[in-house]
Design a protein around this motif. Structure first.
Motif, PDB file in Angstrom:
ATOM      1  N   GLN A 136      -1.925   3.907  -0.896  1.00  0.00           N
ATOM      2  CA  GLN A 136      -3.229   3.336  -1.233  1.00  0.00           C
ATOM      3  C   GLN A 136      -3.980   3.141   0.072  1.00  0.00           C
ATOM      4  O   GLN A 136      -3.750   2.179   0.804  1.00  0.00           O
TER       5      GLN A 136
ATOM      6  N   ASN B  86       0.801  -1.226   0.000  1.00  0.00           N
ATOM      7  CA  ASN B  86       0.000   0.000   0.000  1.00  0.00           C
ATOM      8  C   ASN B  86       0.831   1.273   0.000  1.00  0.00           C
ATOM      9  O   ASN B  86       0.273   2.369  -0.036  1.00  0.00           O
TER      10      ASN B  86
ATOM     11  N   HIS C  14      -1.120  10.810  -3.520  1.00  0.00           N
ATOM     12  CA  HIS C  14       0.261  10.983  -3.994  1.00  0.00           C
ATOM     13  C   HIS C  14       0.783  12.322  -3.486  1.00  0.00           C
ATOM     14  O   HIS C  14       0.194  13.372  -3.747  1.00  0.00           O
TER      15      HIS C  14
ATOM     16  N   LYS D 291      -6.592   6.769  -3.244  1.00  0.00           N
ATOM     17  CA  LYS D 291      -5.141   6.800  -3.386  1.00  0.00           C
ATOM     18  C   LYS D 291      -4.654   8.235  -3.171  1.00  0.00           C
ATOM     19  O   LYS D 291      -5.311   9.192  -3.582  1.00  0.00           O
TER      20      LYS D 291
ATOM     21  N   GLU E 294       3.498   7.498  -2.511  1.00  0.00           N
ATOM     22  CA  GLU E 294       2.164   7.106  -2.951  1.00  0.00           C
ATOM     23  C   GLU E 294       1.567   6.153  -1.929  1.00  0.00           C
ATOM     24  O   GLU E 294       2.193   5.155  -1.557  1.00  0.00           O
TER      25      GLU E 294
END
Length: 763
Positions: free
Chosen positions: A360, A315, A368, A366, A358
């Motif tokens: 998840q 993740n 970033h 998500k 990044e």
């Protein structure tokens, strides 16, 4: 060799599974076979490159449906196929599965050649490691590959000096792993400053850009290095007629931590090849350096980059990247007749650092987050000596410290709807100075300023194959020191009208606060006049760009036809009144530019051949307040017609390509010799240079040292301007920055016959 006979009628009323076509393969690599199958059956494959390595297939010639073709491939390989929505085919080997979401974004594969695709969002994606052969290039130069796309021209034949849809060079935003790059390229722009062997993906956007992209008015070129952690050590080394380079990508901790690095350097201090001499002749044409023969002269470049990829778990992923680009020039020319010496010294460096994370959070959310810093330094001195005593020193300085941080959230609502929300903070600190020193220092011009920007952006995506794909968003920016707000809406609509016909509509507004000072409306001398500066809200306002476009795409039976119409306006552009820092008039004039154009692309693939032709029409008019009686005139960047065509052929591991370029000459301001020297009485940009054209050739051959060895090789040969056409590419006026200097006419010409060789090793 691939043997394909295609019989496909437009708008087939039956499915791919029912349609049968003659198709055959003879020990063809799977990657090449997939390209042919995509064209024949109008499908798209998605796969990881490593699962196709060393796999070939052979078919006898007969009519087959798509399902029959896939079944035969499954028998000959260990691959399995999953067909999604009757068009997208996921390839896996029970160990790796491809991403269908990425596959659905592609409209046209192999746009000019293998490795270039056009996507539903209107952007082009280039994968240098998989790039097929292009005319005149033995290696996939990052920026020169873009110049072959419709609507992109480089009137001065430089890698970085290209114009996108009538815009200016400084209106193209170059991004490397999230770092803004200001360096114009090696050898004064003749070679891209980015190592193509270290570049994984290039995204080129010339319309309808996502609201995460701001800062420039014309285009975005976003380059990224590998984000994956390799399973094993990979490396390559090579050289060509200009430079040598090395690259490696290696795991440090399996599936957790990886490192990649590359270095590229000229070797002109050891040997000056024919290729280098041809480029140097063009760069230094009509300068004192042109006749310099001092063996101690230095004209060199070096670039390198390093990147760490870290994936603590499924993740989270983190990267740290850096890039350094360095050019050095130190040339001395002696004039024995006058006992004078002239010394050009230039150092251009661009160093950048970036960080990305990044996350998840869950299946649908998500995030970033990234940060970057870019340091650009240009230092130039033109020093004159008389009897070994310094008599004058002209200096040019340009410094940029550009840094920023951003975060973006991507929320998937359902299969058809998603939203992106982001924030960006950027600080730009820019300074420049022109100084001329004889007995006393005379500051011709200087400036130093800082602008902080805060941007919020949002984008909504709707995808429904039965209706249309819609991307609509906006970007709101506050420029702190200018106390100015700007709002930038963005729109992109994609719809499949018929089985083989797609519609694209886009619209965007952009703003730009950093640009280059232009010497003059009538000249584009590149070595001494272009410096970056920030907008100040007065003499240099924020540049504003508006663009709308409408296009259609047709694909069928190996044919691809792409047409795009656009209308574009640029407001608040600036140019010096007639002359470079003219003591009598150094006023900057504000102006507007209006552009209308059409880009057309046609391609056909058959029996190992790939042929394409692109045509662009561009009409650009400029108007500057209190200049030329406020009447419009042809923009200096206007190239009305341009045509590029290519024919390439591949057989086994040998590739070759032949390409021809033709375009109308650039406009220029005519002059006549009067009592007081040159006079300009014929209007601004009312003349045009002769038409430009050249023929290029390239070929490559891949080979293995043995079946057991992982060591592979590649050799290449290319020729630019096969018939040695002497194209006049610019007419410039020099010397009007001093009361005592007469204006000179400087004509510059294109590269002549220029061969190049390439050799690479991979393992």
């Amino acid at each position: 060799m691939i043997i394909c006979f295609l019989v496909v009628l437009p708008y087939l009323a039956f499915s791919q599974e029912e349609a049968k076509f003659y198709i055959s393969f003879n020990s063809e690599t799977l990657q090449n076979a997939f390209e042919i199958i995509e064209e024949v059956y109008d499908v798209r494959f998605s796969y990881y490159d490593n699962i196709l390595v060393d796999k070939t297939i052979s078919f006898e010639k007969e009519k087959r449906s798509l399902n029959q073709v896939l079944s035969e491939i499954e028998i000959q390989t260990d691959l399995r196929f999953e067909i999604v929505n009757n068009r997208y085919i996921i390839v896996n080997n029970n160990r790796a599965e491809a991403d269908i979401q990425e596959l659905e974004k592609v409209i046209i594969n192999s746009y000019l050649t293998k490795g270039i695709s056009k996507r539903k969002d209107g952007s082009f994606q280039i994968n240098p490691t998989n790039l097929g052969i292009l005319p005149g290039l033995t290696e996939p130069d990052v920026l020169e590959s873009i110049q072959l796309l419709p609507g992109v021209v480089s009137p001065n034949e430089t890698a970085s000096g290209f114009l996108v849809r009538g815009g200016k060079v400084d209106q193209n935003r170059l991004i490397w792993d999230g770092i803004n790059i200001y360096h114009k390229g090696h050898l004064f722009g003749m070679i891209s400053p980015f190592n193509p062997n270290a570049t994984k993906t290039i995204t080129f956007i010339n319309k309808g850009s996502n609201p995460r992209y701001g800062e420039r008015a014309s285009s975005v070129i976003s380059m990224t290095t590998n984000t994956e952690i390799e399973d094993e050590f990979k490396a390559q080394i090579g050289f060509n007629g200009i430079n040598a380079d090395a690259y490696f990508d290696a795991p440090i901790i399996k599936d957790k931590l990886g490192i990649q690095a590359s270095v590229r350097s000229s070797y002109t201090n050891l040997y000056q090849s024919v290729t280098f001499n041809r480029l140097a002749d063009k760069v230094f044409e009509s300068t004192k350096i042109e006749n310099g023969d001092n063996p101690n002269n230095d004209f060199s470049f070096l670039d390198f980059n390093i990147k760490l990829n870290y994936k603590p778990n499924t993740n989270n992923s983190v990267f740290v990247s850096m890039i350094s680009i360095d050019n050095q020039l130190d040339y001395t020319v002696n004039d024995s007749d006058t006992n004078e010496a002239f010394n050009d010294r230039m150092s251009i460096k661009n160093t950048g650092y970036s960080f990305g994370w990044e996350k998840q959070w869950n299946t649908n959310l998500k995030q970033h987050t990234s940060a970057f810093f870019s340091d650009y330094e240009l230092n130039y001195n033109f020093i004159t000596f008389e009897s070994n005593q310094q008599t004058s020193d002209f200096e040019k300085r340009n410094l940029i410290f550009d840094s920023g941080i951003s975060t973006e959230f991507q929320q998937k609502i359902n299969d058809n709807n998603s939203v992106t929300l982001g924030y960006q903070y950027v600080l730009k600190d820019v300074g420049y100075a022109f100084r001329n020193t004889t007995n006393l220092e005379f500051i011709l011009d200087q400036d130093e300023s800082i602008i902080q920007t805060h941007s919020l952006y949002v984008n909504y995506d709707y995808k429904n194959p039965k209706l249309f794909d819609l991307s609509i968003g906006a970007r709101a920016t506050y420029f702190d020191e200018l106390d100015a707000y700007r709002f930038e809406p963005r729109l992109l609509l994609y719809k499949q009208l018929f089985k083989n016909v797609k519609l694209q509509i886009s619209g965007e507004i952009k703003n730009q606060i950093i640009s280059e000072i232009d010497e003059t409306i009538i000249s584009d001398l590149s070595l001494e006049n272009r410096l970056w500066r920030l907008a100040d809200g007065n003499d240099f306002p924020i540049i504003n760009s508006k663009q709308v476009s409408l296009g259609f795409i047709y694909t069928n039976s190996g044919w691809t036809f792409d047409i795009d119409n656009y209308y574009k306006t640029l407001d608040n552009i600036t140019a010096l009144s007639f002359g470079f820092l003219n003591p009598e008039n150094s006023q900057f004039n504000l102006g507007d530019q209006t552009i209308y154009g059409v880009d057309i692309f046609l391609r056909k693939r058959f029996n190992g051949f790939n042929t394409w032709v692109s045509y662009s029409f561009n009409n650009s008019e400029s108007t500057y307040h209190e200049f030329n009686n406020d009447n419009s005139f042809t923009s200096r960047s206007n190239v009305i017609h341009s045509v590029t065509t290519s024919l390439s052929y591949k057989i086994s591991k040998f590739k070759m390509a032949l390409g021809w370029r033709w375009q109308t000459g650039k406009p220029f301001t005519g002059s006549a010799l009067g009592a007081n020297g040159l006079e300009f009485n014929e209007g601004i940009n009312t003349k045009r240079l002769p038409d430009y054209h050249r023929l290029d050739f390239s070929s490559t051959y891949d080979f293995d040292f043995s079946k057991e060895s992982k060591l592979k090789g590649k050799v290449g040969f290319s020729i630019r301007n096969i018939y040695n056409r002497n194209n006049l590419i610019s007419r410039e006026y020099l010397g009007n920055n001093d009361f005592n200097n007469e204006i000179e006419v400087i004509d510059k010409f294109s590269l002549g016959f220029t061969p190049n060789l390439m050799f690479r090793l991979y393992w």
